[in-house]
Scaffold this motif. Structure first.
Motif, mmCIF file in Angstrom:
data_model
loop_
_atom_site.group_PDB
_atom_site.id
_atom_site.type_symbol
_atom_site.label_atom_id
_atom_site.label_comp_id
_atom_site.label_asym_id
_atom_site.label_seq_id
_atom_site.Cartn_x
_atom_site.Cartn_y
_atom_site.Cartn_z
ATOM 1 N N PRO A 148 2.868 0.875 -7.248
ATOM 2 C CA PRO A 148 3.681 -0.269 -6.822
ATOM 3 C C PRO A 148 4.963 0.223 -6.147
ATOM 4 N N LEU A 149 5.474 -0.546 -5.224
ATOM 5 C CA LEU A 149 6.819 -0.275 -4.689
ATOM 6 C C LEU A 149 7.465 -1.610 -4.341
ATOM 7 N N VAL A 150 8.525 -1.923 -5.101
ATOM 8 C CA VAL A 150 9.246 -3.171 -4.909
ATOM 9 C C VAL A 150 10.689 -2.786 -4.597
ATOM 10 N N VAL A 151 11.187 -3.224 -3.451
ATOM 11 C CA VAL A 151 12.555 -2.869 -3.041
ATOM 12 C C VAL A 151 13.369 -4.152 -2.917
ATOM 13 N N LYS B 42 2.267 -4.531 4.646
ATOM 14 C CA LYS B 42 0.898 -4.086 4.381
ATOM 15 C C LYS B 42 0.628 -2.690 4.943
ATOM 16 N N ALA B 43 1.469 -2.205 5.852
ATOM 17 C CA ALA B 43 1.268 -0.857 6.404
ATOM 18 C C ALA B 43 1.408 0.163 5.283
ATOM 19 N N ARG C 254 0.847 -1.200 0.000
ATOM 20 C CA ARG C 254 0.000 0.000 0.000
ATOM 21 C C ARG C 254 0.878 1.244 0.000
ATOM 22 N N THR C 255 1.414 1.550 -1.157
ATOM 23 C CA THR C 255 2.292 2.713 -1.264
ATOM 24 C C THR C 255 1.573 3.831 -2.005
ATOM 25 N N TYR C 256 1.805 5.048 -1.548
ATOM 26 C CA TYR C 256 1.160 6.215 -2.154
ATOM 27 C C TYR C 256 2.195 7.110 -2.835
#
Ligand SMILES: [Ca+2]
Ligand SMILES: [Ca+2]
Ligand SMILES: [Ca+2]
Length: 776
Positions: free
Chosen positions: A634-637, A648-649, A431-433
């Protein structure tokens, strides 16, 4: 024989007097201007009510649980009637200038056409339809020419000049063709007269030509693609685009036509009676002024979803704002004290002074503010993260307009196999904004590490950033890291600051510097990957590197790519196809990296600048609003050595810069310099989260300051509550857990849960106000 009518009429009959006013012949009576204007205004006002009914239906259709039709209609008519009334007056004046004797009717216009063609009826009957067909062919060929030229990689000036010249040449050629074809068609028409006397009627031939044009357009719409492909007539396929909204031009056209032809129907109505008919519906406007104060959600519905009422409503609010603080006390403007500019919905509430400065309904309490402060106190630092390789590299990949619901998030289509594979061995932030809902307001702040309102920017749609703000690449370069950027658009390359700090900039995928910006009409992913690989191939082996690549293809216009999985020819189907295409080229880059000798010390981050809408909240594409579909990304690190996991935060891209700096071991600014601060925190504690541990909850701010083409929007998420603030004033509150579609505004029921946390967060922002000429 005499034509002296005045001589035959009794001298006392007023209509036999020569007209004293007007531009008409003096021997015919001129209708008083006031009569035509009154009739036009009456028709305008009444048409306004009919249009409001259509407009209200559009607005109601955009929501799942619409308010009652009568309520929407009353408010809609209140906004539309003044517009329609003004239109009636303007068209009335124009019609009086063109037809001073009596109001025009279709029959009258045709009679005049026949009179003008007296003796040359066959000529006119041949010329008129040929002209209509000629204009149709001219418009079609010119549009195709423009489509062809816009796809070329040339400068926009050259393109514009070529379109103008080509279009003029086509027009000239077609005029000659029409003139050449008129005599033979005239002969045919004259010959047909024996069998069908109406063949020489220009009204009939024009009607036939218009039918023919309608059929051709219909065929073009059916056979063309949304990109205008499919032969000459295929250009009309673009009318099928979901995002193309022709409702307002169509309604305004109908309104003008009604105001032009309608007054003839009111011939018997006296001017003062017509004026009463025109002014009575303004009662709707007075009524709407109060109704929208009682029902603020109805006002938001009209603003967002009523195509016709939105603009006049905003104008009505503007003209009724007495203290000039940007908010009206009427029409749901929300100003609770319109005599004091310091009090209004955009003001900050000073706690405990007994005054409700922000018109929320109550004064802010210091006790609530303290409670919020205590709740956001940073918790103890988590156990020190696992060591990040000190000789690491970083590849930052951003993909324009990439939605969050991709393959690894459970999307029904397999559109991102390569990104999914990377996600499997990375930390996925579910859940990235983003920081705004369009590129010009999101990418700069994301790479500076400040919220949009905190950046030193200009009043542009695509912001330029001042040298007071330091970009991520500048910090990397200062730490002796080799910085490289590969871009497919000049905004990211050499426009407003995004290029700062890059030792190497590869723009080989970008179209010419001044090519049009609003849409993406060429495929750039192949060249971007090629450019990135070329830079990585030759980067100094002894130097650590930071590479940024921004892929653009999922941005509209959505294109077809040969040999790539297809789902359909428009909308989400075509977008998904673009995502597959981009993922293929992203895959090529990831494969290259995986095989490189430095792969095991290279961190990879993939994200996006904003989402994309496909009909959610009646929206297409992105920008304007901050609905979840527009700002969740999306955010993939991927950090070599870190255990893959899912967070999920809620997280924000405000944390991107601190995370990148932490990954590369570059010191964070100490926050003491006036402009040298970062508003986010590193995400490494999440990446190295102990098994079973819960990631910290944090408030989210999506901050999109106003610009020439967008009103300011802010979204503040605290827990599951999402506060959306429009123009700094209008507030809506949604419970994302119970209402993920953001349909039910809970502001009045639950505002107290978010007022203090937001006031606290806002007080910590170091806002810089930037204003400019507002364009409408
Ligand atoms: Ca005001
Ligand atoms: Ca107060
Ligand atoms: Ca208040």
């Amino acid at each position: 024989m005499t034509d002296d009518r005045s001589a035959q009429a009794p001298s006392s009959v007023p209509q036999s007097r020569p007209a004293r006013r007007g531009f008409g012949p003096r021997w015919r009576r001129t209708e008083p201007l006031r009569a035509r204007v009154a009739h036009g205004a009456a028709v305008g006002s009444l048409s306004g009510i009919i249009l409001a009914l259509t407009d209200a239906s559009f607005a109601r259709r955009s929501v799942d649980e619409p308010p009652a039709l009568w309520a929407v209609l009353l408010a809609d008519a209140g906004a539309v009637v003044p517009l329609a009334l003004s239109c009636g007056i303007v068209v009335g004046i124009a019609s009086w200038l063109a037809h001073p004797h009596r109001a025009p009717t279709v029959a009258g216009i045709m009679t005049r056409l026949r009179e003008a063609g007296s003796g040359r009826l066959a000529d006119i009957a041949a010329f008129v339809p040929l002209t209509a067909l000629g204009l149709f062919v001219w418009a079609t060929v010119s549009a195709q020419l423009a489509r062809f030229l816009l796809a070329l990689e040339v400068t926009s000036q050259l393109c514009g000049a070529a379109i103008a010249t080509g279009s003029l040449a086509i027009g000239g050629g077609l005029a000659l063709v029409v003139l050449a074809l008129t005599p033979p068609l005239r002969q045919k028409v004259a010959a047909w007269r024996d069998r069908w006397s109406r063949a020489v009627d220009p009204g009939v031939t024009l009607g036939l030509a218009l039918l023919c044009i309608a059929a051709l357009i219909g065929y073009g719409v059916a056979s063309g693609t949304v990109s205008g492909e499919g032969g000459l007539l295929g250009i009309y396929g673009i009318l099928k685009r979901e995002e193309l909204d022709l409702r307002v031009p169509a309604m305004l056209l109908l309104l003008s036509l009604g105001c032009y032809l309608g007054p003839a129907l009111l011939d018997k109505v006296r001017p003062y009676q017509a004026m009463v008919i025109a002014l009575l519906p303004l009662a709707f406007t007075v009524q709407a002024g109060r109704q929208l104060n009682r029902d603020v959600d109805l006002g938001r519905l009209l603003e967002r979803s009523a195509p016709l009422a939105a603009r006049p409503l905003s104008l009505l609010r503007k003209v009724t704002d007495r203290d000039g603080d940007g908010a009206s006390a009427w029409f749901g403007g929300g100003d609770c004290n319109d005599a004091d500019p310091a009090i209004g919905p955009a003001s900050d509430d000073i706690p405990d002074n007994g005054i409700d400065e922000d018109c929320s309904g109550s004064d802010l309490l210091l006790a609530d503010l303290e409670k919020a402060r205590a709740a956001t106190k940073p918790s103890a630092e988590p156990a020190s993260p696992s060591p990040v390789p000190q000789d690491g590299n970083l590849i930052l990949i951003t993909i324009d307009a990439l939605r969050h619901d991709l393959g690894y998030m459970g999307y029904r289509r397999d559109i991102t196999p390569n990104l999914d594979a990377l996600a499997k061995r990375s930390t996925v932030f579910e859940r990235t904004y983003s920081l705004a809902s369009y590129t010009g307001k999101s990418v700069g702040p994301m790479l500076i590490g400040k919220y949009g309102s905190e950046t030193h920017r200009n009043w542009g749609h695509f912001n330029k950033f001042g040298t007071e703000d330091t970009f991520l690449a500048q910090r990397m370069k200062s730490a002796a890291i080799h910085t490289m950027s590969v871009q497919g658009h000049h905004y990211f390359g050499e426009f407003g600051g995004l290029e700062r700090g890059f030792a190497e900039l590869n723009l080989s995928a970008a179209p010419p510097k001044d090519a049009k910006w609003a849409s993406d009409s060429t495929a750039t992913s192949p060249k971007l990957t090629d450019g990135a690989i070329a830079l990585l191939d030759k980067h100094p082996a002894d130097q650590r590197f930071f590479l940024w690549v921004h892929y653009l293809d999922p941005h509209a216009d959505y294109l077809q790519h040969e040999g790539v999985k297809s789902f359909g020819g428009s909308g989400r189907d075509l977008y998904d196809h673009e995502v597959v295409f981009t993922d293929q080229h992203l895959g090529r880059l990831l494969d290259y990296v995986e095989k490189a000798p430095w792969a095991d010390r290279t961190n990879i981050i993939v994200s996006s600048d904003h989402g994309e809408a496909f009909g959610e909240h009646g929206m297409y594409r992105h920008g304007v609003e901050l609905w979840e579909t527009l700002v969740r990304v999306p955010l993939v690190v991927h950090v070599p050595g870190a255990t893959p996991g899912r967070i999920k935060a809620r997280r924000s891209l405000i944390d991107l810069v601190p995370t990148c700096l932490a990954l590369m071991g570059v010191p964070l600014p100490d926050g003491e310099g006036k402009d040298d601060f970062l508003s986010g925190v590193s995400l490494l504690p999440d990446v190295f989260l102990e098994p079973g541990a819960t990631p910290a909850e944090r408030d989210i701010l999506v901050d999109m300051p106003g610009g020439p083409y967008n009103e300011s929007r802010r979204a503040f998420i605290h827990g599951d509550l999402k506060l959306i603030i429009s123009r700094g004033a209008h507030k809506e509150l949604f419970d994302l857990a119970k209402d993920p579609g953001e349909k039910r505004n809970l502001w009045h029921q639950r505002r107290k849960e978010i007022e203090a946390p937001y006031a606290l967060f806002k007080s910590r922002l170091r806002e810089i106000e930037v204003t400019g000429k507002r364009k409408h």
